[in-house]
Motif scaffolding. Structure first.
Motif, mmCIF file in Angstrom:
data_model
loop_
_atom_site.group_PDB
_atom_site.id
_atom_site.type_symbol
_atom_site.label_atom_id
_atom_site.label_comp_id
_atom_site.label_asym_id
_atom_site.label_seq_id
_atom_site.Cartn_x
_atom_site.Cartn_y
_atom_site.Cartn_z
ATOM 1 N N MET A 292 -38.278 -86.190 77.174
ATOM 2 C CA MET A 292 -38.806 -84.615 77.547
ATOM 3 C C MET A 292 -38.014 -83.525 77.300
ATOM 4 O O MET A 292 -36.520 -83.331 77.394
ATOM 5 N N THR A 293 -38.202 -81.933 76.342
ATOM 6 C CA THR A 293 -37.169 -81.508 75.685
ATOM 7 C C THR A 293 -36.231 -80.888 77.030
ATOM 8 O O THR A 293 -37.223 -80.720 78.063
ATOM 9 N N LEU A 294 -35.396 -80.699 76.939
ATOM 10 C CA LEU A 294 -34.174 -80.052 77.649
ATOM 11 C C LEU A 294 -34.669 -78.814 78.053
ATOM 12 O O LEU A 294 -35.135 -77.721 79.074
ATOM 13 N N GLY A 295 -35.273 -77.660 76.757
ATOM 14 C CA GLY A 295 -35.457 -75.969 76.626
ATOM 15 C C GLY A 295 -36.676 -76.086 78.284
ATOM 16 O O GLY A 295 -36.426 -74.575 78.051
ATOM 17 N N PHE A 296 -37.573 -76.621 77.813
ATOM 18 C CA PHE A 296 -38.774 -77.124 78.795
ATOM 19 C C PHE A 296 -38.145 -76.840 79.927
ATOM 20 O O PHE A 296 -39.170 -76.170 81.006
ATOM 21 N N LEU A 297 -37.300 -78.012 80.114
ATOM 22 C CA LEU A 297 -36.880 -78.292 81.039
ATOM 23 C C LEU A 297 -36.173 -76.650 82.455
ATOM 24 O O LEU A 297 -36.343 -76.529 83.454
ATOM 25 N N TYR A 298 -35.628 -76.763 81.104
ATOM 26 C CA TYR A 298 -34.595 -75.060 81.618
ATOM 27 C C TYR A 298 -35.273 -73.906 81.345
ATOM 28 O O TYR A 298 -34.968 -73.155 81.986
ATOM 29 N N SER A 299 -36.654 -73.768 81.220
ATOM 30 C CA SER A 299 -37.544 -72.478 81.098
ATOM 31 C C SER A 299 -37.775 -72.054 82.679
ATOM 32 O O SER A 299 -37.929 -72.427 83.161
#
Lengths: 352, 520
Positions: A292-299
């Motif tokens: 899972m893309t970390l960027g999305f998780l941190y969005s």
């Protein structure tokens, strides 16, 4: 060679030479030490004791030598001999092992018949064998079969009594008897009935063990409720006992783990464990969380989600929890690490 | 790897650049005409590091050559390029640069925020190595750079090292534009690579807490002036660099090695490869090991792992700590529902609370035993954070359906115009901005450029009111093409998260007070 025997042989030879040609023949009965003094019968007529020289007419003669043993037994030698005109022959007498006298045998057979008539199963079996051999009773295959059947039926009755009293082995035997028609009518339903009783009895024992906390018994009981083995088919009960088994095993694992930990020191290295516990938050199979893309998780998607799911204040709480969790594990596990220092500093600042 | 959002490059049209070059560069063009026509190899290497190997060299050469000679603020915007020109006496008079260099870092509310880093307050630059992970993309670990930012200019060495919340990590990453990384695209160069920035604590959280990987931080032995120059030059790379990310032949280690050859010439000898084949494939773990033995790094400081952990150069995986916490609780609980810490989350939050409330001895111990309270708090907080991540996963799947956006704006499906406007302002536009946010700029942004870079809350304040929230919830549940089931999963995850957060509050009330600063 025995000197007495050589003198007897010489005497027999001289005796033969003295007989006229058309006279009776002579049979010399030679007896071993055991037979010495035994009674001699020729054609059922007593003719003295062993050893003996007996004159007999030509033709077939029945020889019999009997030595009583006790009051009911005798040792016997019997032989039918064809005798030619004017001959002299010799017979070696060797007595049999002791056996019942005719009278005694008849009395024994009567005793067996009486016992069998009274219901003695062993007597019934023996009487059947006597009828097979004609031993003290008439040789009769039909009678032998009858007595065998009566013996089997009596045995079946005894087994049934034990089965009714709760003996599981007897129950299984009754089932088998009904399968084969052995002592009871051939009856598949009756056989199934006995087997069901066995399962019901087993189920009671398993239930008792399960109620005492035996996880294996709980699983067995669940399976029984699935299949209706000794208990009615009941899916709810099966599920219940399956859960109980899982809980019992987990409690035991916890207890074992506790015991293991109590033996260990706190700083013992703990091996990595890959969980197989089906936690609900990991059940989604649509996304491989490791990619899972970390960027999305941190969005700030969570901020968007907040609008439609939870109260607004939760994002602030979640921020605090994330911040605290940054350094808390290190503070717990490595108190002298840099991360633990960060934790203490932030705790102190928060306390102020 | 970590990810950001793709953006286009901001670049002036060629005719304007040519005009600028002619207008500004004529005064010095005569003396350097030969150089102006042919980009030297050293410049080519530098330009590739600053802009990416695919950036047009000839254009870049002409542009930079002209601007370096004429533009006073050129060195502040293009410090890496400026170094080349300054070494050859071709740089215009330097105007003083602003104190701070901006880096775009992920932000919980805004998507992206600017972190202004004063190079004079960067005590050191480290090579950061994130250890091997379980996933296929992290088999060989990850390498990046760490800026050790001090709290103030007069801070001591120790204070700078302890200032973890302000340290910054810069690493070459693939910009993934979807929910998952496509291995085929990753192998074939289907993702753009940039030098992304993130807070060090964010990197620590991902590696040490969520992925249970250890982190090693290898100081580069550079004097203060070189550190400051390096920070500025990294800023230029951060805002401009773009390349094709390839897992095997152009990964984080490849790009970092290529960048370090130019940015830290002192490491050039240690980064040389004997053959083209060896040069082509670089593994993060092997790059780290090689540099650990270099003369220009302080590898000896990592020899003693325990001391390195005290010094903030080594950060161990937190998995053993969670396991210790679970063991401590196992001994204290009357009816634990787990044997290993990963099983802790098997019981939903409300039921966990019920178990605690029914376990009076445990409650007494939590109130009296600070370590036990820490253990319980750790597991509960970890579970809450995992729940939040699960919620994000569910939500990402939910909102990823393009048919949903179409339906939400369909007048037939949503007849109320006011509701459609609410949906656009509070959901669709924030989601769109999420996908399009990625920092790009022609050189290092200066303070006056900041507003154009975006920032600020994604979601308008008026969307927080209860009425819009309920209206949005009802509409989403009704209109999603996948139906209610997927939405119910999102709602269930959110409810579990809320319950978990309440559990943390309950634990705080019963244990030794754990206070946190409320500021962000």
């Amino acid at each position: 060679m025995n000197p007495n025997k050589s003198r007897a042989a010489a005497a027999a030879s001289l005796l033969v030479l003295a007989l006229p040609a058309w006279a009776d023949s002579v049979i010399r009965l030679r007896c071993d030490d055991d037979a010495d003094g035994a009674l001699v019968y020729v054609n059922e007529q007593p003719r003295g004791q062993c050893p003996a020289d007996v004159t007999v007419p030509p033709g077939t003669v029945r020889l019999r030598v009997v030595k009583p043993v006790g009051s009911s037994q005798e040792r016997v030698w019997e032989k039918s001999v064809l005798v030619s005109d004017g001959t002299a022959t010799r017979q070696e007498v060797v007595l049999s092992a002791p056996r019942l006298t005719a009278a005694a045998a008849q009395a024994a057979a009567k005793a067996v018949q009486d016992a069998a008539a009274r219901g003695d199963i062993r007597a019934m079996d023996e009487l059947a064998s006597r009828h097979d051999r004609g031993d003290g009773v008439a040789q009769d295959a039909a009678l032998a079969a009858q007595w065998r059947a009566r013996a089997e039926a009596a045995r079946a009755a005894q087994t049934e009594a034990k089965a009714n009293a709760g003996d599981a082995t007897a129950m299984l035997e009754m089932a088998s008897r009904h399968d084969e028609g052995k002592g009871v009518p051939r009856d598949a339903a009756a056989a199934a009935g006995w087997r069901a009783k066995v399962e019901a009895q087993k189920a009671q024992k398993v239930l008792a063990d399960a109620q005492r906390g035996d996880a294996a018994a709980m699983k067995d009981l669940a399976s029984r409720f699935d299949k209706g083995l000794g208990v009615p088919v009941d899916a709810a009960q099966a599920a219940r006992w399956r859960r109980e088994a899982a809980d019992s095993e987990r409690r035991k694992a916890n207890a074992d783990r506790r015991a293991e930990l109590l033996k260990k020191k706190q700083d013992t290295k703990i091996s990595v464990f890959i969980s197989d516990w089906p936690g609900w938050i990991t059940k989604d199979k649509d996304v491989n969380s490791t990619t899972m893309t970390l960027g999305f998780l941190y969005s700030p998607l969570f901020t968007v989600l907040e609008l439609v799911t939870t109260a607004p204040s939760k994002s602030t709480d979640l921020y605090r929890i994330n911040k605290e969790l940054d350094s808390l594990p290190a503070a717990f596990g490595k108190p002298d690490s840099m991360m633990a220092t960060l934790h203490r500093r932030e705790q102190d600042a928060g306390a102020r | 790897m970590s990810a950001a959002r793709p953006v286009g490059r901001a670049r002036a049209p060629w005719h304007r650049r040519l005009a600028a070059a002619l207008a500004l560069g004529c005064a010095t063009a005569g003396a350097a005409t030969a150089e102006a026509d042919t980009p030297p190899p050293a410049f080519a290497a530098l330009h590739a590091v600053a802009r990416g190997p695919a950036a047009p060299l000839a254009d870049g050469w002409r542009e930079h050559h002209a601007r370096a000679a004429a533009e006073p603020g050129y060195a502040c915007r293009h410090p890496l390029h400026a170094r080349w020109f300054a070494d050859r006496g071709l740089l215009a008079d330097r105007a003083p640069c602003p104190a701070g260099v901006p880096f775009a870092v992920p932000h919980a509310e805004h998507g992206s925020a600017l972190r202004w880093v004063d190079p004079a307050q960067v005590r050191a630059v480290h090579l950061l190595f994130g250890g091997r992970g379980d996933g296929w993309a992290s088999r060989f670990g990850h390498v990046a750079l760490r800026l050790v930012v001090c709290p103030r200019a007069t801070a001591s060495e120790r204070e700078c090292d302890e200032n973890l919340r302000e340290h910054l990590v810069l690493g070459f990453v693939a910009v993934v534009d979807g929910l998952e990384i496509d291995p085929l695209r990753g192998l074939a160069g289907g993702y753009t690579a940039t030098l992304a920035a993130q807070d060090f604590m964010q990197a620590y959280r991902e590696y040490a807490i969520h992925e249970f990987r250890e982190i090693r931080s290898l100081p580069l032995a550079l004097p203060p002036a070189r550190v400051q120059q390096l920070v500025r030059e990294l800023g230029e790379v951060h805002w401009q660099y773009a390349d094709e990310y390839r897992f095997l032949t152009n990964n984080c280690a490849t790009m970092l090695r290529n960048a370090l050859r130019v940015l830290v010439p002192e490491l050039a000898a240690d980064l040389a490869e004997p053959t083209d084949e060896a040069d082509a494939v670089v593994r993060p773990d092997l790059l780290y090991e090689r540099l650990r033995g270099a003369a220009t790094t302080a590898g000896a400081r990592l020899a003693d792992e325990a001391q390195a952990e005290r010094d903030g150069l080594y950060f161990s995986s937190t998995r053993p700590f969670f396991e210790q916490a679970a063991d401590a609780l196992l001994l204290a609980m009357r009816e634990p529902w787990f044997v290993r810490f990963e099983q802790y989350a098997a019981l939903p939050a409300p039921q966990r609370l019920a178990r605690w409330q029914a376990d009076a001895p445990l409650q007494r111990q939590l109130g009296a035993n600070a370590r036990l309270q820490q253990a319980q708090m750790m597991l509960e907080q970890w579970t809450v954070v995992q729940t939040a991540r699960a919620l994000m996963t569910q939500a990402a799947l939910y909102f990823d359906d393009p048919r949903l956006a179409a339906r939400l704006q369909d007048a037939e499906a949503v007849p109320d115009a006011g509701l459609r406007a609410l949906i656009a302002d509070c959901l669709l536009q924030p989601m769109q901005r999420l996908r399009s946010r990625a920092p790009r700029h022609a050189g290092v942004p200066q303070p006056g450029d900041a507003p154009a870079l975006g920032g600020g809350p994604l979601v308008p304040a008026q969307c927080q009111a209860a009425l819009p929230r309920q209206a949005l919830a009802d509409t989403l549940a009704r209109l999603h093409p996948a139906g209610r089931e997927r939405w119910q999963q999102v709602v269930r995850a959110a409810e579990e998260l809320a319950a978990g957060i309440d559990n943390v509050a309950w634990l705080r009330a019963r244990g030794a007070p754990v206070q946190l600063s409320a500021s962000r």
